[in-house]
Design an enzyme around this catalytic site. Structure first.
Site, PDB file in Angstrom:
ATOM      1  N   LYS A  53       0.845  -1.201   0.000  1.00 57.66           N
ATOM      2  CA  LYS A  53       0.000   0.000   0.000  1.00 57.66           C
ATOM      3  C   LYS A  53       0.876   1.244   0.000  1.00 57.66           C
ATOM      4  O   LYS A  53       0.588   2.220  -0.711  1.00 57.66           O
ATOM      5  CB  LYS A  53      -0.937  -0.022   1.220  1.00 57.66           C
ATOM      6  N   GLN A  97      -4.989  -1.521   9.767  1.00 58.05           N
ATOM      7  CA  GLN A  97      -4.684  -2.815   9.151  1.00 58.05           C
ATOM      8  C   GLN A  97      -5.139  -3.955  10.070  1.00 58.05           C
ATOM      9  O   GLN A  97      -4.777  -3.996  11.238  1.00 58.05           O
ATOM     10  CB  GLN A  97      -3.170  -2.902   8.887  1.00 58.05           C
ATOM     11  N   ASP A 120     -10.887   2.644   3.861  1.00 59.03           N
ATOM     12  CA  ASP A 120     -11.329   1.283   3.566  1.00 59.03           C
ATOM     13  C   ASP A 120     -12.817   1.211   3.237  1.00 59.03           C
ATOM     14  O   ASP A 120     -13.301   0.190   2.764  1.00 59.03           O
ATOM     15  CB  ASP A 120     -11.074   0.410   4.808  1.00 59.03           C
TER      16      ASP A 120
END
Ligand code: NAD
Length: 292
Positions: A53, A97, A120
């Site tokens: 990422k 995460q 997200d």
């Protein structure tokens, strides 16, 4: 042979688009978009995901603001880190995460993320926005699938779509997005009776069951479009939820594993961040086609 729904290629195209979107607005805004990937503990797979990422951010011109907290960090300290990022004017996107180390409950921490910085797209408010067809950050994996289908001109309106899997991460938002695109959607799950007869009715079949090689030739109608969201590491390499060698000869199109949905998930994280950056500065982003 089915057409390949090539996510690696599309991700590269979209990255180029994001790069120029950022570059064009940078003089006005005066700072690059910022994405914070917050990692707690040392889950080894997470290390690879976070690194990917951050590399993708660097390629398009997004600043990585992430931090890595030790596994024994208290819930209050993780919460404080999230609140700091919520208040940080240089931060446009926040991603916690997962999985978190034992002892940290993900629900309250995810809920603490500012919904407008929810890179997200999994905050309860944003799932509600999706349900109501309101703009907002979208869940990355299903939004990536929608972009892949759109890029290959897959018609959805009036067609039958079947989603295998009903998780909050993939299956549920996927079904909502396909429905918003006017497909007639069914959702299968672990208690579905006669899965094959349902999936054989699909013009568009999205498989997110997390079961290696669950779906074979007997599950797929000739000419269907098949998207394989699953990803599994086995002794012989990576595989998805679809027996690709069986389905490939009869499908019209299929997403490969790897190189299908995976790269698109990362790209949509970047899209959510850039859109949030533009929104915070009252600038048009021109990325509406990527917000299903
Ligand atoms: P999950 O385990 O949370 O959900 C799986 C869903 O599939 C459940 O709703 C379950 O009811 C259903 N299911 C399980 N077995 C089934 C069966 N035999 N028949 C029908 N339905 C069944 O998983 P998830 O988080 O939704 O992820 C699904 C898969 O997608 C996993 O392999 C995951 O690694 C992968 N994934 C990939 C990406 C990516 O970027 N490529 C992103 C997210 C998830």
């Amino acid at each position: 042979m089915a057409i390949r729904l090539d996510g690696k290629q599309l991700a590269a195209e979209l990255e180029a688009r994001l790069r120029s979107c950022i570059a064009a607005r940078l003089p006005t805004v005066g700072r690059a978009p910022g994405l914070a990937v917050l990692r707690v503990g040392d889950d080894p797979a997470s290390g690879v995901y976070v690194a990917n990422k951050e590399k993708a951010c660097a390629r398009v011109g997004i600043t990585s603001l992430g931090s890595h907290l030790p596994a024994e960090t208290s819930p209050a300290a993780v919460l404080a880190a999230i609140r700091d990022l919520n208040a940080d004017p240089a931060c446009d996107g926040i991603l916690l995460q997962l999985p978190l180390p034992a002892g940290l409950e993900e629900g309250p921490l995810l809920a603490a993320i500012d919904p407008d910085k929810d890179a997200d797209g999994l905050h309860t408010l944003n799932l509600g926005r999706l349900l109501k067809g309101e703009p907002g950050p979208r869940s990355c994996t299903p939004a990536g699938v929608m972009a892949l289908l759109a890029r290959h001109g897959v018609e959805l309106s009036g067609r039958r779509a079947v989603v295998v899997g009903r998780s909050i991460l993939v299956g549920q938002p996927m079904a909502l997005m396909l429905q918003a695109a006017d497909a007639t959607v069914s959702v299968a799950h672990s208690r579905t009776a006669d899965l094959a007869s349902l999936t054989r009715s699909a013009d568009v079949l999205v498989v997110a069951a997390g079961r290696p090689r669950l779906i074979g030739a007997a599950h797929v109608k000739a000419g269907a479009v098949v998207v394989d969201v699953g990803i599994h590491r086995t002794e012989t390499g990576l595989c998805g939820d679809v027996r690709q060698e069986e389905v490939d000869p009869l499908a019209a199109a299929i997403s490969p594993v790897p190189g299908g949905v995976g790269p698109m998930t990362v790209t949509m994280l970047l899209v959510n961040t850039v859109v949030a950056w533009c929104n915070r500065h009252g600038l048009a982003h021109g990325l509406d086609d990527l917000i299903p």
